[in-house]
Design a protein around this motif. Structure first.
Motif, PDB file in Angstrom:
ATOM      1  N   VAL A  34       0.863  -1.182  -0.104  1.00  0.00           N
ATOM      2  CA  VAL A  34       0.035  -0.013  -0.041  1.00  0.00           C
ATOM      3  C   VAL A  34       0.720   1.098   0.049  1.00  0.00           C
ATOM      4  CG1 VAL A  34      -1.663   1.425   1.285  1.00  0.00           C
ATOM      5  CG2 VAL A  34      -2.048  -1.128   0.820  1.00  0.00           C
ATOM      6  N   THR A  36       1.035   4.010  -3.240  1.00  0.00           N
ATOM      7  CA  THR A  36       0.125   5.010  -3.150  1.00  0.00           C
ATOM      8  C   THR A  36       1.049   6.361  -3.015  1.00  0.00           C
ATOM      9  OG1 THR A  36      -0.487   4.537  -0.835  1.00  0.00           O
ATOM     10  CG2 THR A  36      -1.916   3.680  -2.367  1.00  0.00           C
ATOM     11  N   TYR A  81      -3.131  -7.141  -5.032  1.00  0.00           N
ATOM     12  CA  TYR A  81      -2.575  -6.387  -5.972  1.00  0.00           C
ATOM     13  C   TYR A  81      -3.481  -6.034  -6.969  1.00  0.00           C
ATOM     14  CZ  TYR A  81       2.517  -6.602  -4.391  1.00  0.00           C
ATOM     15  OH  TYR A  81       3.552  -6.466  -3.722  1.00  0.00           O
ATOM     16  N   SER A 114      -6.685  -5.285  -6.595  1.00  0.00           N
ATOM     17  CA  SER A 114      -7.564  -4.314  -5.916  1.00  0.00           C
ATOM     18  C   SER A 114      -6.569  -2.912  -5.847  1.00  0.00           C
ATOM     19  CB  SER A 114      -7.897  -4.711  -4.831  1.00  0.00           C
ATOM     20  OG  SER A 114      -8.896  -5.576  -4.921  1.00  0.00           O
ATOM     21  N   LEU A 115      -5.255  -3.041  -5.414  1.00  0.00           N
ATOM     22  CA  LEU A 115      -4.306  -2.010  -5.246  1.00  0.00           C
ATOM     23  C   LEU A 115      -4.251  -1.227  -6.648  1.00  0.00           C
ATOM     24  CD1 LEU A 115      -1.524  -2.678  -2.705  1.00  0.00           C
ATOM     25  CD2 LEU A 115      -3.143  -0.772  -2.661  1.00  0.00           C
ATOM     26  N   GLU A 162      -7.201   0.790  -7.701  1.00  0.00           N
ATOM     27  CA  GLU A 162      -7.392   1.887  -7.015  1.00  0.00           C
ATOM     28  C   GLU A 162      -6.165   2.939  -7.373  1.00  0.00           C
ATOM     29  OE1 GLU A 162      -8.162   4.753  -3.976  1.00  0.00           O
ATOM     30  OE2 GLU A 162      -9.231   3.189  -4.658  1.00  0.00           O
ATOM     31  N   LEU A 191      -9.861  -1.154   0.270  1.00  0.00           N
ATOM     32  CA  LEU A 191      -9.465  -2.575   0.678  1.00  0.00           C
ATOM     33  C   LEU A 191     -10.224  -3.556   1.285  1.00  0.00           C
ATOM     34  CD1 LEU A 191      -5.720  -1.707   1.989  1.00  0.00           C
ATOM     35  CD2 LEU A 191      -6.581  -2.028  -0.466  1.00  0.00           C
TER      36      LEU A 191
END
Length: 493
Positions: free
Chosen positions: A332, A336, A375, A377-378, A381, A458
């Motif tokens: 994360v 980000t 990963y 999902s990340l 995002e 998440l």
């Protein structure tokens, strides 16, 4: 290319070998299946780095096959390896020509076009410090390389070698390690060395959109002088001659530096668009939260030009290094934050074997489906424009009443992104215990703005509601499990 782009590094020979095995036919850069490239594009990558495409040195391959220490590494990474699996180092380059075994120059052009159709750019390697022992410059441009004498060979065994031409040439090295015995040192102070570098990079720039420059700090004048005991007599830095020459011909060509020794800012000032952030990697892996937070207090302009990573071909596999408990929080953070984000092929699937770069085949490893889902999902995002065009704010995390300040400051990192009406709040707990904290958002317009709904990207089941007034006075309360993170979407209702 977007701000704060996503970069996917591929170990080209091993990747094509794996694809050939999977599809039951020979796969080169000419014919990579569409579905493979579609998957990379679906993860929202902006750039693909094909590592190790240049023609490898026959001499370096022989050295790689006879080196006892390397053979032990091969056996550990690839039990049952064969001599054919040892293809030599991709950083002992024989010629800057795309290896014919993976499709040659035409294959690379086809691959680049396939990426372009999917909105992705292509970068390749450049090794400025050295070439292979048998590179053609040794004969065609001898003044481009650092020479030596018979006395040098006697006084510094292993630092020099006699080329087939009879000339004594220095092996490539950095000042803190033994020389690389399969390489020849480029003379950074030689006009010929600078000229062939410019010419090689301009030719490479016709074939791709950027280069990752290996050990780029070794060509800084003072470092080169210190390494070889020379006088720094050049008024103009090596990179200040080379980079503008390439960018005059190809203005949008990207230069990325592999750089260590806290020289990132210096390399940025010398013209590099992006520089490795090895310091952040080391702090995430080995050091406490306070030092990580200190690192993130650097200027935004500097951070936006850093390359964040949890692994690459030089580092241990991330899942091995960080472990299953710590990998999510680290992922994360790196994905980000501002800057370019580097993902190494196999990282998304949870590969654990660090493959020596001299090998052209990787072992089969099981897919870690939970990690791939995380990963996925990340990456979805961080595809949002807020992470590419928004404003980044490092925030303070405060303890709840009757709780220790040191617990929070030793565990929690908090920051936000804002873009138009969109907000993201990211909070990360790096501790092995649960933490509660309050995070303040410095936005006066929140006052009297009604209710704000926070939903975690998440965890679909994790939501909270906070009033605008409370956000400005008491802050946003967060509860974090050990080694966990929240990425809150903030929406005004």
């Amino acid at each position: 290319m977007r701000n704060h782009p996503l970069l996917y590094e591929i170990n080209t020979f091993a990747w094509l070998n794996t694809l050939s095995h999977r599809y039951g036919r020979g796969i080169t850069l000419h014919n990579v299946p569409d579905e493979v490239l579609d998957t990379i594009a679906a993860d929202h990558f902006d750039v693909v780095w094909l590592m190790g495409i240049w023609e490898r040195s026959p001499d370096a391959r022989d050295i790689a096959r006879s080196h006892e220490g390397l053979r032990n590494d091969y056996a550990h990474a690839l039990p049952g390896f064969t001599e054919d699996d040892i293809i030599g180092s991709p950083y002992a380059i024989h010629r800057y020509a795309v290896d014919s075994r993976i499709g040659g120059r035409d294959g690379l052009a086809a691959f680049r076009e396939a990426l372009r159709r999917r909105g992705m750019a292509l970068i390749l390697d450049y090794v400025p410090n050295h070439v292979a022992n048998d590179h053609h410059w040794i004969h065609d441009h001898p003044d481009a390389l650092l020479g030596g004498t018979d006395e040098d060979m006697l006084e510094s065994p292993g630092h020099f070698y006699r080329a087939r031409s009879g000339r004594i040439v220095a092996h490539g090295r950095d000042p803190y390690f033994p020389p690389w015995g399969d390489t020849a040192q480029v003379n950074a102070f030689s006009p010929a060395g600078r000229a062939v570098t410019r010419e090689a990079l301009i030719e490479i720039a016709k074939q791709c959109d950027g280069v990752r420059c290996d050990m780029a700090m070794l060509l800084v004048n003072r470092i080169f002088a210190m390494t070889w005991g020379l006088n720094d007599h050049h008024q103009n830095e090596f990179w200040r001659e080379v980079i503008p020459a390439v960018k005059t011909a190809f203005p949008n060509f990207l230069f990325m530096a592999e750089v260590y020794w806290d020289m990132e800012h210096e390399l940025q000032r010398l013209g590099f668009d992006y520089t490795y952030d090895k310091r952040l990697y080391d702090r995430l892996l080995h050091e406490g939260t306070a030092l990580v937070r200190d690192h993130l207090m650097a200027s935004y302009k500097y951070q936006a030009r850093m390359v964040r990573f949890l692994e690459n071909h030089d580092e241990p596999r991330a899942l091995t290094a960080f472990g299953e408990k710590r990998i999510a929080a680290a992922a994360v953070l790196t994905l980000t934050l501002p800057g370019m984000k580097l993902i190494y092929e196999g990282q998304l699937e949870g590969r654990r074997v660090k493959l020596p770069v001299q090998l052209g085949r990787a072992p089969d490893e099981p897919l870690e489906a939970w990690l791939r889902d995380m990963y996925r999902s990340l990456l979805a995002e961080v595809n949002h424009p807020i992470y590419h065009d928004g404003v980044f704010m490092l925030l303070a995390a405060h303890p709840n009443p009757n709780e220790s300040e040191s617990v929070v400051h030793g565990a929690v990192i908090a920051y936000a992104w804002a873009y138009q009406e969109h907000w993201r709040l990211i909070v990360v707990n790096r501790a092995d215990h649960a933490v509660r904290a309050r995070v303040m958002l410095p936005q006066p317009s929140f006052r009297g703005s009604g209710q704000w709904h926070l939903s975690d990207a998440l965890d679909d089941n994790h939501t909270k509601v906070v009033s605008g007034d409370d956000m400005l006075t008491a802050g946003i309360g967060v509860d974090l499990a050990p080694n966990s993170a929240h990425i809150y979407h903030m929406e005004q209702k």
